[in-house]
Enzyme design. Structure first.
Site, PDB file in Angstrom:
ATOM      1  N   GLU A  82       0.817  -1.288  -0.111  1.00 40.07           N
ATOM      2  CA  GLU A  82       0.031  -0.003   0.204  1.00 40.07           C
ATOM      3  C   GLU A  82       0.892   1.101   0.022  1.00 40.07           C
ATOM      4  OE1 GLU A  82      -2.967  -0.498   3.059  1.00 40.07           O
ATOM      5  OE2 GLU A  82      -3.985  -2.053   1.957  1.00 40.07           O
ATOM      6  N   GLU A  88      -4.894  -8.699  -1.319  1.00 35.75           N
ATOM      7  CA  GLU A  88      -5.482  -8.281  -0.013  1.00 35.75           C
ATOM      8  C   GLU A  88      -6.722  -7.713   0.123  1.00 35.75           C
ATOM      9  OE1 GLU A  88      -2.881  -6.135   2.577  1.00 35.75           O
ATOM     10  OE2 GLU A  88      -4.576  -5.382   3.601  1.00 35.75           O
TER      11      GLU A  88
END
Length: 466
Positions: free
Chosen positions: A219, A315
């Protein structure tokens, strides 16, 4: 004679139907778990006149992406809760997750956190592979106890007896904080970064752990606590991808690089990396599910622009204690698969029934497909274990995804979504997600002709092997 001929034909039709089903099977999990990877009435050959839903499988012209597998992520929290189990329970659990026996969901894709993450228990605290400030030569590089524990579990996973390899993705949450300034990697430490990555892969390899792929920053557009986040814009990611690939090649490390590892709402990020690195520097793109009103068709558009680049959904969180729905996991499996994803990973593999293994400010509410009671030394398989197993147990490594029609969601969130695969062994797998509360009589129509009829329970995930 006419009566005898009619009786003969009835007998032929009955036996032919059983035979041409070819041992077809049905396995289902429903929302109240009264069925949990349980056998259901097998599909029968021949389309039913009274069906109320039709799914079309393009088994002749609908070949799409190759499937790598399905699974969930290892974190420090997962290691800690699994460590609390007895040796016997640990072996049983590994078999139920990664084995190839009848009582296993046979996961073939996995992910692990490189260093600390937001699911590092507070008793472990902030850590990395080198906490010595200014150690640019990495003289004090060491896996440390949590890194050693992670490697040990991954080795056990990869040593599970099976006829396939488990693809392992490593994802870096943060490099040591001393290498950063204002939550960015300092430019003068860019070569230290590549050496840090190479050291990690070499140390894991020395312990018998093969890391097949790596994302350089989990991220990268998310800014949070410095212990487990780091900002990395696309231009820096392109530079580091090139430098890291060069470093790994110099060391003879064949771990592949996957780009991005973040949400679908900024597809220009991985596109920039691909456009600004030499061919084959990055071999896949990793996506997460957290964009508001997530749009998985972004993956299809990305595939059209980059047909040789694999894509994965790496994810999406599980959160049983805070309103997770039964169809949350099936939804974030089917959406990416219908749009060229080669694999899907849930976040996370193992959690605590007391939700007490998150880092302060991290994902304390996250749950695993396995939830462990560390005080009692027991574990439970959650609804996510079973629904994930509806995919992972039946779809073989290197299966081919097949295009389907007949997928529809109503405005109230109900509907039917289907994914289909052709296994290397020759069988066909169809997963039907029925979000309608009533049973359906489904015709599975094959492009090659005729098809199967099956009754699918309401509010269920059903897998047919044809």
């Amino acid at each position: 004679m006419k009566l005898a001929f009619a009786l003969f034909m009835v007998g032929v039709a009955a036996s032919w139907g059983a035979t041409t089903s070819g041992g077809a099977t049905c396995t289902s999990t429903n929302s109240d778990l009264s069925q949990a990877l349980s056998s259901c009435s097998a599909p029968t050959w021949g389309l039913a006149a009274d069906s109320n839903w039709v799914v079309t499988i393009y088994d002749q012209t609908g070949d799409r992406q190759t499937i790598d597998g399905f699974g969930a992520a290892w974190t420090d929290a997962t290691v800690e809760v699994f460590d609390s189990l007895s040796a016997e329970s640990q072996e049983q659990l590994l078999g139920e997750l990664f084995g190839d026996s009848d009582d296993s969901i046979s996961m073939k894709l996995s992910r692990h956190t490189v260093g600390q993450s937001d699911l590092t228990p507070e008793d472990i605290g902030a850590w990395s592979y080198d906490e010595t400030s200014g150690d640019t030569e990495l003289n004090d590089f060491a896996l440390t106890p949590p890194g050693e524990a992670m490697a040990s579990w991954l080795k056990r996973m990869q040593d599970m007896p099976s006829d396939y390899d488990i693809t392992l993705l490593g994802s870096i949450w943060s490099i040591p904080t001393w290498m950063k300034q204002n939550q960015n990697l300092m430019w003068e430490n860019r070569y230290v970064y590549t050496e840090y990555v190479a050291n990690y892969l070499q140390e894991f390899a020395a312990r018998g752990v093969k890391v097949d792929a790596l994302t350089l920053q989990n991220e990268p557009l998310h800014l949070g606590p410095p212990e487990w986040t780091m900002f990395m814009d696309s231009s820096y990611a392109a530079v580091l991808s090139n430098l890291t690939r060069t470093k790994l090649d110099a060391y003879g490390i064949d771990t592949k690089l996957w780009a991005y590892d973040h949400n679908t709402d900024v597809p220009e990020y991985p596109q920039y990396i691909l456009d600004n690195t030499p061919a084959n520097t990055v071999e896949a793109v990793a996506w997460h599910c957290y964009a508001s009103n997530v749009d998985w068709t972004v993956l299809s558009a990305f595939h059209q622009a980059n047909p040789s680049v694999s894509q994965y959904m790496t994810e999406c969180w599980l959160h049983l204690g805070t309103g997770e729905g039964f169809f949350d996991l099936p939804n974030f499996f089917t959406g990416p698969l219908q749009n060229y994803a080669s694999g899907v990973l849930a976040w996370i593999l193992g959690g605590s029934v007391n939700y007490d293994v998150g880092f302060p400010g991290g994902c304390g509410q996250c749950s695993g497909i396995i939830q462990v009671d560390m005080d009692a030394g027991t574990y439970e398989k959650t609804q996510d274990y079973y629904t994930l197993g509806q995919f992972s147990k039946f779809v073989e490594k290197s299966a081919t995804y097949l295009k389907t029609d007949g997928n529809y969601d109503y405005p109230d969130g109900t509907g039917v979504q289907t994914v289909a695969f052709r296994n290397p062994s020759g069988s066909m797998v169809v997963v039907i997600v029925n979000k309608i509360v009533t049973p359906l009589k489904v015709n599975v129509q094959l492009e090659s002709g005729e098809g199967y009829a099956v009754e699918v329970e309401g509010s269920s995930v059903t897998t047919l092997v044809l």
